[in-house]
Motif scaffolding. Structure first.
Motif, short mmCIF file in Angstrom:
data_model
loop_
_atom_site.label_atom_id
_atom_site.label_comp_id
_atom_site.label_asym_id
_atom_site.label_seq_id
_atom_site.Cartn_x
_atom_site.Cartn_y
_atom_site.Cartn_z
N GLY A 232 9.18 6.72 -8.78
CA GLY A 232 8.48 5.36 -8.01
C GLY A 232 8.76 4.58 -7.43
O GLY A 232 9.92 3.76 -7.58
N ALA A 233 7.99 4.67 -6.22
CA ALA A 233 8.73 3.16 -5.22
C ALA A 233 7.64 2.33 -5.03
O ALA A 233 6.48 2.60 -5.00
CB ALA A 233 8.73 4.00 -3.99
N GLN A 234 7.65 0.92 -4.76
CA GLN A 234 6.71 -0.17 -4.58
C GLN A 234 7.84 -0.64 -3.76
O GLN A 234 8.66 -0.94 -3.60
CB GLN A 234 6.74 -0.79 -5.77
CG GLN A 234 5.95 -2.28 -5.51
CD GLN A 234 5.82 -3.23 -6.43
OE1 GLN A 234 6.87 -3.72 -6.62
NE2 GLN A 234 4.49 -3.19 -6.87
N TYR A 235 6.70 -1.08 -2.51
CA TYR A 235 6.93 -1.75 -1.46
C TYR A 235 6.38 -3.32 -1.35
O TYR A 235 5.27 -3.32 -1.60
CB TYR A 235 6.29 -1.18 0.14
CG TYR A 235 7.48 0.27 0.11
CD1 TYR A 235 8.15 0.40 0.60
CD2 TYR A 235 6.40 1.39 -1.04
CE1 TYR A 235 8.71 1.90 0.61
CE2 TYR A 235 6.96 2.67 -0.45
CZ TYR A 235 7.94 2.76 0.29
OH TYR A 235 8.90 3.75 -0.36
N GLU A 236 6.92 -4.36 -1.36
CA GLU A 236 6.54 -6.07 -1.22
C GLU A 236 7.36 -6.65 -0.53
O GLU A 236 8.10 -6.51 -0.12
CB GLU A 236 6.94 -6.21 -2.62
CG GLU A 236 6.43 -6.27 -3.93
CD GLU A 236 6.71 -6.98 -5.00
OE1 GLU A 236 5.54 -7.89 -5.14
OE2 GLU A 236 8.26 -6.53 -5.60
N VAL A 237 6.72 -7.85 0.03
CA VAL A 237 7.26 -8.40 1.24
C VAL A 237 6.42 -10.06 0.19
O VAL A 237 5.72 -10.73 0.06
CB VAL A 237 6.51 -8.99 2.42
CG1 VAL A 237 6.34 -9.96 3.32
CG2 VAL A 237 6.45 -7.57 2.93
N MET A 264 -1.59 -1.71 -5.78
CA MET A 264 -1.45 -3.25 -4.73
C MET A 264 -1.38 -3.75 -5.50
O MET A 264 -1.48 -4.03 -7.43
CB MET A 264 -2.96 -2.76 -4.86
CG MET A 264 -3.48 -4.59 -3.21
SD MET A 264 -4.40 -4.80 -2.68
CE MET A 264 -4.59 -3.03 -1.63
N ARG A 265 -0.56 -5.28 -5.63
CA ARG A 265 0.20 -6.04 -6.07
C ARG A 265 -0.34 -7.19 -5.38
O ARG A 265 0.36 -7.74 -4.05
CB ARG A 265 0.99 -5.98 -6.69
CG ARG A 265 2.07 -6.76 -6.20
CD ARG A 265 3.32 -6.71 -6.93
NE ARG A 265 3.25 -8.25 -7.41
CZ ARG A 265 4.46 -8.55 -8.34
NH1 ARG A 265 4.22 -8.42 -9.34
NH2 ARG A 265 4.01 -9.61 -9.06
N TYR A 266 -1.15 -8.96 -5.45
CA TYR A 266 -0.97 -9.56 -4.69
C TYR A 266 -0.78 -11.40 -4.98
O TYR A 266 -0.92 -11.17 -6.89
CB TYR A 266 -1.74 -10.02 -3.70
CG TYR A 266 -3.34 -9.64 -4.02
CD1 TYR A 266 -4.07 -10.62 -4.15
CD2 TYR A 266 -4.12 -7.81 -4.40
CE1 TYR A 266 -5.35 -10.40 -4.66
CE2 TYR A 266 -4.75 -8.74 -4.58
CZ TYR A 266 -5.80 -9.48 -5.56
OH TYR A 266 -7.43 -9.11 -5.50
N LEU A 287 -2.87 -7.67 -10.49
CA LEU A 287 -2.04 -6.17 -9.77
C LEU A 287 -3.67 -5.44 -10.12
O LEU A 287 -4.93 -5.12 -10.81
CB LEU A 287 -1.08 -6.04 -11.47
CG LEU A 287 -0.85 -7.25 -11.64
CD1 LEU A 287 0.26 -7.05 -12.89
CD2 LEU A 287 0.18 -7.60 -10.77
N LYS A 288 -4.16 -4.28 -9.31
CA LYS A 288 -4.58 -3.76 -9.54
C LYS A 288 -4.12 -2.02 -9.72
O LYS A 288 -3.14 -1.75 -8.90
CB LYS A 288 -5.26 -3.33 -7.75
CG LYS A 288 -6.19 -5.24 -7.71
CD LYS A 288 -6.51 -5.03 -6.29
CE LYS A 288 -7.50 -3.94 -5.97
NZ LYS A 288 -9.20 -4.97 -6.76
#
Length: 422
Positions: A232-237, A264-266, A287-288
């Motif tokens: 799996g992959a996650q993309y963050e800024v 989704m995370r923020y 964390l959603k």
């Protein structure tokens, strides 16, 4: 009545005359060299005021004893009385403009006074008298750096190295300037978790690109995990905007389309510097997941003590069964700079912020699990400060999410690499 007024005026005039005579009589008598030596000893033994009084007294008889006046001005610089120091340096240079030691001390005074443009102008004036002098060029480079012109600083320090390639001070300064100019970074983090039971080893990779800007830094990341025989992959800024002096923020946003990560995370956090080298922060993470949302409230207290850094970060995670509490204590021992250090950390309690990779399936995280962990890491850079490496080893005693009350051990090994470039 008139006689009384006249008597008072006479007394006042006599007092002023006596005061003037007393001031005229207070002149130096003795050997100036011996007195100068004594004054230096006083200054270097934290008796600066007595030293300055002695130096001023010597100058009443020997006003053009420039070594004494230069040392007096230097002690004013040490005391951050830059205006008085400037006056004394100017007096000397007006009398003898070919005193290199005075030029160097005077330029340093302006740098310490945070007057880099004056220091730059003085450096140019001094170089007219001492062309290509390496000591003056070094200070000129410092002035350029303080005027937010590191490229000119780099060009100037290169002139020093052209004359003497083995000048260690100039070599070190060039390395630091290149580090300042390296506003871009790319990096890779790789780690593996080995479980004492139940699970196969789990692998984690992060590829990142970062850039420093005048508004703060920005980091883009791609997190790739292989767990439960799935990828799996996650993309963050991550953003670290500067707000004002001593105040900055952290802002994070991430997306994923794999059950190995939150959908989704923020989050956001505000950091504030305090006196005595303390720093505090306060923020949250969200964390959603497909069927639920987990909110985590966090903050930190950090303290810099010489080359040591201590930080404590708690996590509060509300849930259906109550609020989960966890915390992490970090100690760092810095060596040459912020990229070279030894790190030790210990934590207790379970937080989805740090332990979300241990969650299986599509279930929302269980926040009341028990956990204890210790980690050690060593981080170091190449001689040119462009490459940074890190190693980390950790042990976690983790309660099983699917069999609460029973535990397994997790052994973590991590490696990291980062390249800085312009």
């Amino acid at each position: 009545m008139i006689s009384k007024i006249a008597a008072k005026l006479t007394l006042i005039l006599l007092f002023l005359f006596a005061f003037q005579m007393f001031g005229q009589d207070k002149k130096f008598s003795g050997d100036p060299d011996t007195a100068f030596k004594t004054a230096r000893e006083l200054a270097f033994n934290k008796q600066r005021k007595q030293a300055q009084d002695t130096l001023v007294l010597i100058l009443t008889k020997y006003p053009d004893y420039h070594d004494i006046r230069e040392f007096l001005a230097t002690t004013y610089s040490w005391d951050e009385d830059y205006k008085k120091a400037r006056k004394e340096f100017t007096y000397i240079l007006d009398k003898d403009s070919k005193r290199k030691t005075t030029w160097l001390a005077a330029i340093k005074n302006e740098l310490w006074a945070n007057m880099p443009f004056i220091a730059l102008e003085m450096s140019n004036d001094a170089l007219k008298i001492f062309p290509n002098d390496p000591d003056i060029l070094y200070l000129k480079a410092s002035a350029y750096e303080k005027t937010k012109n590191p490229l000119e600083a780099l060009s100037t320090i290169q002139l020093v190295l052209n004359q003497n390639p083995e000048n260690q001070e100039a070599k070190d300064y060039k390395i630091n300037l290149n580090k300042t100019l390296s506003q871009n970074t790319i990096g890779i983090n790789s780690s593996v978790d080995i479980y004492s039971a139940t699970f196969n080893p789990m692998q984690y990779y992060t590829f990142r690109y970062g850039r420093q800007t005048k508004y703060g830094s920005i980091i883009a990341k791609v997190n790739i995990n292989r767990r439960f025989d799935e990828n799996g992959a996650q993309y963050e800024v991550d953003l670290y905007p500067k707000i004002t002096k001593g105040l900055y923020a952290y802002v994070n946003f991430g997306l994923a389309n794999s059950f190995l990560f939150p959908d989704m995370r923020y989050g956001a956090e505000l950091y504030k510097s305090l006196p005595k080298s303390f720093e505090v922060s306060l923020g949250f993470r969200t964390l959603k997941y497909a069927t639920s949302t987990t909110n985590i409230f966090t903050g930190s207290v950090g303290w810099y003590n010489g080359n040591n850094y201590w930080s404590f970060r708690p996590y509060l995670t509300p849930g259906d069964t109550g609020t989960s509490k966890s915390g992490n204590l970090i100690f760092r021992r810095y060596r040459s700079d912020a990229d070279n250090y030894l790190e030790l950390s210990a934590g207790m309690g379970y937080s989805p912020e740090n332990n979300q990779n241990n969650i299986s399936g599509n279930l929302a995280p269980i926040v009341d699990l028990k956990s204890q962990k210790i980690n050690t890491g060593y981080y170091f850079s190449s001689p040119n400060k462009r490459n940074n490496w890190g190693t980390q080893f950790g042990v976690t005693h983790q309660e099983k999410s699917f069999d609460q009350g029973n535990y397994f051990w997790i052994y973590t090994l991590a490696l990291s690499w980062e390249l800085k470039f312009k």
